[in-house]
Design a protein around this motif. Structure first.
Motif, PDB file in Angstrom:
ATOM      1  N   ARG A 185     -20.480 -34.781 -33.359  1.00 55.09           N
ATOM      2  CA  ARG A 185     -19.551 -34.401 -34.420  1.00 55.09           C
ATOM      3  C   ARG A 185     -20.126 -34.766 -35.786  1.00 55.09           C
ATOM      4  O   ARG A 185     -20.033 -34.005 -36.749  1.00 55.09           O
ATOM      5  CB  ARG A 185     -18.206 -35.077 -34.217  1.00 55.09           C
ATOM      6  CG  ARG A 185     -17.135 -34.540 -35.164  1.00 55.09           C
ATOM      7  CD  ARG A 185     -15.840 -35.326 -35.098  1.00 55.09           C
ATOM      8  NE  ARG A 185     -15.328 -35.429 -33.739  1.00 55.09           N
ATOM      9  CZ  ARG A 185     -15.147 -36.581 -33.099  1.00 55.09           C
ATOM     10  NH1 ARG A 185     -15.455 -37.722 -33.696  1.00 55.09           N
ATOM     11  NH2 ARG A 185     -14.682 -36.601 -31.878  1.00 55.09           N
ATOM     12  N   GLN A 186     -20.769 -35.938 -35.878  1.00 52.63           N
ATOM     13  CA  GLN A 186     -21.394 -36.337 -37.125  1.00 52.63           C
ATOM     14  C   GLN A 186     -22.562 -35.425 -37.458  1.00 52.63           C
ATOM     15  O   GLN A 186     -22.774 -35.047 -38.615  1.00 52.63           O
ATOM     16  CB  GLN A 186     -21.878 -37.794 -37.036  1.00 52.63           C
ATOM     17  CG  GLN A 186     -22.652 -38.285 -38.254  1.00 52.63           C
ATOM     18  CD  GLN A 186     -21.831 -38.243 -39.513  1.00 52.63           C
ATOM     19  OE1 GLN A 186     -20.614 -38.428 -39.470  1.00 52.63           O
ATOM     20  NE2 GLN A 186     -22.472 -38.006 -40.659  1.00 52.63           N
ATOM     21  N   ARG A 245     -15.297 -25.318 -44.724  1.00 52.51           N
ATOM     22  CA  ARG A 245     -15.348 -25.610 -43.294  1.00 52.51           C
ATOM     23  C   ARG A 245     -15.957 -24.430 -42.550  1.00 52.51           C
ATOM     24  O   ARG A 245     -15.763 -23.280 -42.940  1.00 52.51           O
ATOM     25  CB  ARG A 245     -13.942 -25.910 -42.743  1.00 52.51           C
ATOM     26  CG  ARG A 245     -13.908 -26.238 -41.247  1.00 52.51           C
ATOM     27  CD  ARG A 245     -12.623 -26.941 -40.873  1.00 52.51           C
ATOM     28  NE  ARG A 245     -12.584 -28.267 -41.461  1.00 52.51           N
ATOM     29  CZ  ARG A 245     -13.165 -29.350 -40.938  1.00 52.51           C
ATOM     30  NH1 ARG A 245     -13.832 -29.267 -39.788  1.00 52.51           N
ATOM     31  NH2 ARG A 245     -13.100 -30.514 -41.543  1.00 52.51           N
ATOM     32  N   PHE A 291     -16.586 -25.594 -32.001  1.00 50.82           N
ATOM     33  CA  PHE A 291     -17.155 -26.502 -32.989  1.00 50.82           C
ATOM     34  C   PHE A 291     -16.383 -26.303 -34.286  1.00 50.82           C
ATOM     35  O   PHE A 291     -15.917 -25.205 -34.594  1.00 50.82           O
ATOM     36  CB  PHE A 291     -18.623 -26.197 -33.273  1.00 50.82           C
ATOM     37  CG  PHE A 291     -19.554 -26.464 -32.128  1.00 50.82           C
ATOM     38  CD1 PHE A 291     -19.313 -27.482 -31.229  1.00 50.82           C
ATOM     39  CD2 PHE A 291     -20.695 -25.689 -31.957  1.00 50.82           C
ATOM     40  CE1 PHE A 291     -20.178 -27.729 -30.180  1.00 50.82           C
ATOM     41  CE2 PHE A 291     -21.569 -25.928 -30.915  1.00 50.82           C
ATOM     42  CZ  PHE A 291     -21.310 -26.940 -30.017  1.00 50.82           C
ATOM     43  N   SER A 292     -16.282 -27.361 -35.057  1.00 52.47           N
ATOM     44  CA  SER A 292     -15.699 -27.261 -36.390  1.00 52.47           C
ATOM     45  C   SER A 292     -16.289 -28.382 -37.222  1.00 52.47           C
ATOM     46  O   SER A 292     -16.287 -29.542 -36.796  1.00 52.47           O
ATOM     47  CB  SER A 292     -14.175 -27.407 -36.322  1.00 52.47           C
ATOM     48  OG  SER A 292     -13.621 -27.377 -37.630  1.00 52.47           O
ATOM     49  N   TYR A 293     -16.837 -28.033 -38.378  1.00 49.48           N
ATOM     50  CA  TYR A 293     -17.412 -29.090 -39.191  1.00 49.48           C
ATOM     51  C   TYR A 293     -17.167 -28.853 -40.675  1.00 49.48           C
ATOM     52  O   TYR A 293     -16.969 -27.730 -41.131  1.00 49.48           O
ATOM     53  CB  TYR A 293     -18.904 -29.299 -38.921  1.00 49.48           C
ATOM     54  CG  TYR A 293     -19.769 -28.060 -38.991  1.00 49.48           C
ATOM     55  CD1 TYR A 293     -20.306 -27.634 -40.191  1.00 49.48           C
ATOM     56  CD2 TYR A 293     -20.087 -27.347 -37.836  1.00 49.48           C
ATOM     57  CE1 TYR A 293     -21.125 -26.527 -40.253  1.00 49.48           C
ATOM     58  CE2 TYR A 293     -20.909 -26.238 -37.887  1.00 49.48           C
ATOM     59  CZ  TYR A 293     -21.424 -25.829 -39.103  1.00 49.48           C
ATOM     60  OH  TYR A 293     -22.238 -24.729 -39.171  1.00 49.48           O
ATOM     61  N   ASP A 294     -17.156 -29.954 -41.388  1.00 44.79           N
ATOM     62  CA  ASP A 294     -16.872 -29.956 -42.813  1.00 44.79           C
ATOM     63  C   ASP A 294     -18.127 -29.565 -43.581  1.00 44.79           C
ATOM     64  O   ASP A 294     -19.163 -30.190 -43.447  1.00 44.79           O
ATOM     65  CB  ASP A 294     -16.401 -31.355 -43.234  1.00 44.79           C
ATOM     66  CG  ASP A 294     -16.093 -31.447 -44.718  1.00 44.79           C
ATOM     67  OD1 ASP A 294     -15.955 -30.394 -45.367  1.00 44.79           O
ATOM     68  OD2 ASP A 294     -15.989 -32.582 -45.221  1.00 44.79           O
ATOM     69  N   LEU A 352     -22.875 -32.290 -36.677  1.00 49.09           N
ATOM     70  CA  LEU A 352     -22.344 -31.021 -37.159  1.00 49.09           C
ATOM     71  C   LEU A 352     -21.719 -31.165 -38.528  1.00 49.09           C
ATOM     72  O   LEU A 352     -21.862 -30.318 -39.395  1.00 49.09           O
ATOM     73  CB  LEU A 352     -21.325 -30.467 -36.163  1.00 49.09           C
ATOM     74  CG  LEU A 352     -21.880 -30.064 -34.794  1.00 49.09           C
ATOM     75  CD1 LEU A 352     -20.751 -29.738 -33.835  1.00 49.09           C
ATOM     76  CD2 LEU A 352     -22.803 -28.871 -34.939  1.00 49.09           C
ATOM     77  N   SER A 353     -20.982 -32.271 -38.743  1.00 52.59           N
ATOM     78  CA  SER A 353     -20.273 -32.427 -40.012  1.00 52.59           C
ATOM     79  C   SER A 353     -21.234 -32.560 -41.178  1.00 52.59           C
ATOM     80  O   SER A 353     -20.902 -32.215 -42.310  1.00 52.59           O
ATOM     81  CB  SER A 353     -19.359 -33.661 -39.956  1.00 52.59           C
ATOM     82  OG  SER A 353     -20.132 -34.843 -39.857  1.00 52.59           O
TER      83      SER A 353
END
Length: 548
Positions: A379-380, A81, A93-96, A382-383
């Protein structure tokens, strides 16, 4: 055939100044194609301090072309992450990042000294490449036939005559300075402290960007249970004392007790965002940090250099072997310079988000960007790590044909990277697409055999350049084809599509099978050297019209 010595002058095809990872990868890709290479470096050994630390999926794919990446990546922990954290609101922001793209992990962490050791071991096994350390490039001259360089070592001076010279000699590149090529861009006003420790006090597999106006920074896990921190220095910080034990104890206190960490390195660096005015002048090229300096915030410094190596190696090899004209080499700058600039801009943008210190900028970041980052579409984005610009070629040695009708939206087209999938042969043995092709050209038929759409003379000529491959999905019967196990390719394009892929994995063209013969003729006409003897010139063979 090794490098030759004639009248006290060493003769080689390519002289590479700089034996860092970019120079060695470039040398190995050239040597694998039978090009004579001499690599020199002013240092006597690999620098033992960790520097570059992150390897993305593109970089892994370049190393895969050397045939060793499956072994190397076992010692490289995967990042799960990536988070941008503000002390006021938490995650901006936070992404997998715990996913794979093109059969390689999105982000791996590595130790540069160990990676360089492994890369050099492979170079020393080559029959057409040699490495000399403790050697300095003093000067060089060029003429229409090649480059003559003067080298200096502990044994004195000597001359090297090469067809091409490549400067992979870092940010202070001697080759670039001797060429008179300037660097365009900026230098960050604030210096940064980089700290590496061997024992991670709080092990995890997350990268944390610390968007704290009091002390912006980033921390990330390192291989072998280590960790890295990078902190921006403030106006009141003293460069000479910031690396002291007392200072480090205070800075690292939020993560744990420094006595339990084994500090490996603490050094102050100045970050740059600069790109060379030119990547090529005549028979001299620049690659890696000699061509572009990227701030570390996007982890793209070394990655851009590896892309340079993969782009340039096959082109030089084709010209050295007489298969292509020098005009092919002029596409190196056309193709690589725009991408390098884009990656520098991305790193600068991320740096501006992290380094915001004024109350107004921090408020905008925290209270505007954070809600936007929670929107489903972003979000997609970034993920999937699509925030990193696609590695594509808008102009250069690619076809500008319209492609095919009916392909899926978003599927790769000319200039994009060929998606990598897992293949299954008739016995059910799995193999990655790149490993099946090798570092060469490929004709790939989706639901069709591309060889069936070529004349016999074209088939014969194509064997010099690469391979043909027929792909099928599980619901398609195609004798002699391999199955696209993941459906990455056969589901993206209509049946009967043919992909023409370059050795560096970029697509030269995507065409309908009925048009393949015409496109291969056009490719060979554009690619082949005009001067070699008829038996070595593919265009001459085509013009004979041999359809036997």
């Amino acid at each position: 055939m090794t490098n030759a010595i004639s009248k006290n002058v060493i003769e080689t095809d390519v002289l590479i100044a700089g034996a860092g990872p970019v120079g060695v990868v470039l040398a190995r890709l050239l040597a694998d194609r039978g090009v004579r290479v001499l690599v020199i470096d002013r240092e006597t050994d690999v620098m033992r301090i960790p520097r570059a630390i992150a390897l993305d999926d593109d970089g892994g794919r370049v190393l895969q072309a050397l045939g060793e990446f499956a072994r190397l990546r076992h010692g490289m922990p995967r990042i799960e992450r990536v988070r941008m954290i503000s002390p006021g609101i938490g995650d901006i922001f936070s992404y997998d990042a715990n996913c794979w793209r093109n059969a390689n992990p999105m982000v791996l962490m590595f130790r540069q000294p160990e990676l360089e050791d492994a890369l050099r071991e492979g170079l020393l096994r080559s029959r057409t490449a040699s490495l000399r350390t403790g050697v300095v490039l003093e000067t060089f001259t060029t003429n229409p036939d090649g480059v003559t360089a003067t080298l200096r070592s502990g044994d004195g001076s000597e001359k090297v005559r090469a067809k091409y010279l490549i400067g992979c000699d870092g940010a202070r590149s001697t080759v670039r300075k001797l060429l008179g090529v300037g660097m365009i861009g900026s230098t960050y006003e604030k210096d940064w402290l980089v700290v590496d420790v061997r024992r991670d006090p709080a092990p995890n597999r997350e990268v944390h960007f610390l968007c704290d106006p009091r002390r912006p920074g980033v921390t990330m896990p390192a291989p072998e249970g280590g960790r890295r921190w990078e902190f921006m220095l403030g106006d009141d910080d003293d460069r000479t004392t910031i690396t002291s034990r007392e200072s480090l104890e205070r800075l690292l206190a939020p993560w744990g007790d420094i006595t339990r960490m084994d500090v490996e390195r603490a050094a102050v660096y100045t970050f740059h965002a600069r790109v060379a005015e030119n990547f090529q002048r005549g028979r001299v090229f620049l690659a890696g940090d000699a061509a572009h300096l990227t701030p570390p915030f996007a982890g793209q410094g070394l990655m851009a250099g590896l892309r340079d190596a993969q782009n340039l190696a096959w082109k030089i090899a084709a010209v050295v072997h007489g298969d292509a004209s020098d005009a092919l080499l002029q596409t190196y700058e056309t193709e690589r310079l725009p991408n390098a600039r884009t990656m520098v801009r991305l790193a600068k943008l991320m740096g501006e988000i992290i380094m915001a210190r004024s109350p107004a900028r921090c408020a905008f970041r925290d209270h505007v960007l954070s809600p936007v980052g929670r929107l489903p579409g972003l979000r997609q984005l970034l993920s999937s790590l699509d925030i990193k610009p696609r590695t594509r070629i808008p102009a250069g040695f690619i076809s500008h044909s319209r492609g095919v009708r009916g392909y899926s939206r978003g599927v790769a087209q000319a200039g994009d990277l060929l998606p990598q999938t897992t293949l299954l042969d008739a016995q059910g043995t799995a193999q990655l697409l790149d490993d099946r092709i090798g570092y060469r050209w490929a004709l790939i038929g989706v639901g069709t055999d591309p060889a069936h759409h070529l004349r016999r003379d074209q088939q014969h000529i194509w064997q010099r350049y690469g391979t043909t491959l027929a792909l099928a999905g599980r619901d398609i019967s195609l004798p002699g084809a391999v199955l696209d196990h993941e459906g990455t390719l056969v589901s993206g394009w209509p049946q009967g599509t043919c992909l023409i892929a370059r050795p560096d994995r970029h697509l030269y063209a995507v065409v309908e099978a009925v048009a393949l013969e015409r496109h291969v003729d056009a490719l060979l006409e554009r690619f082949a050297a005009p001067a070699p003897p008829a038996h070595a010139n593919p265009v001459a063979l085509l013009r004979k019209g041999s359809h036997a």
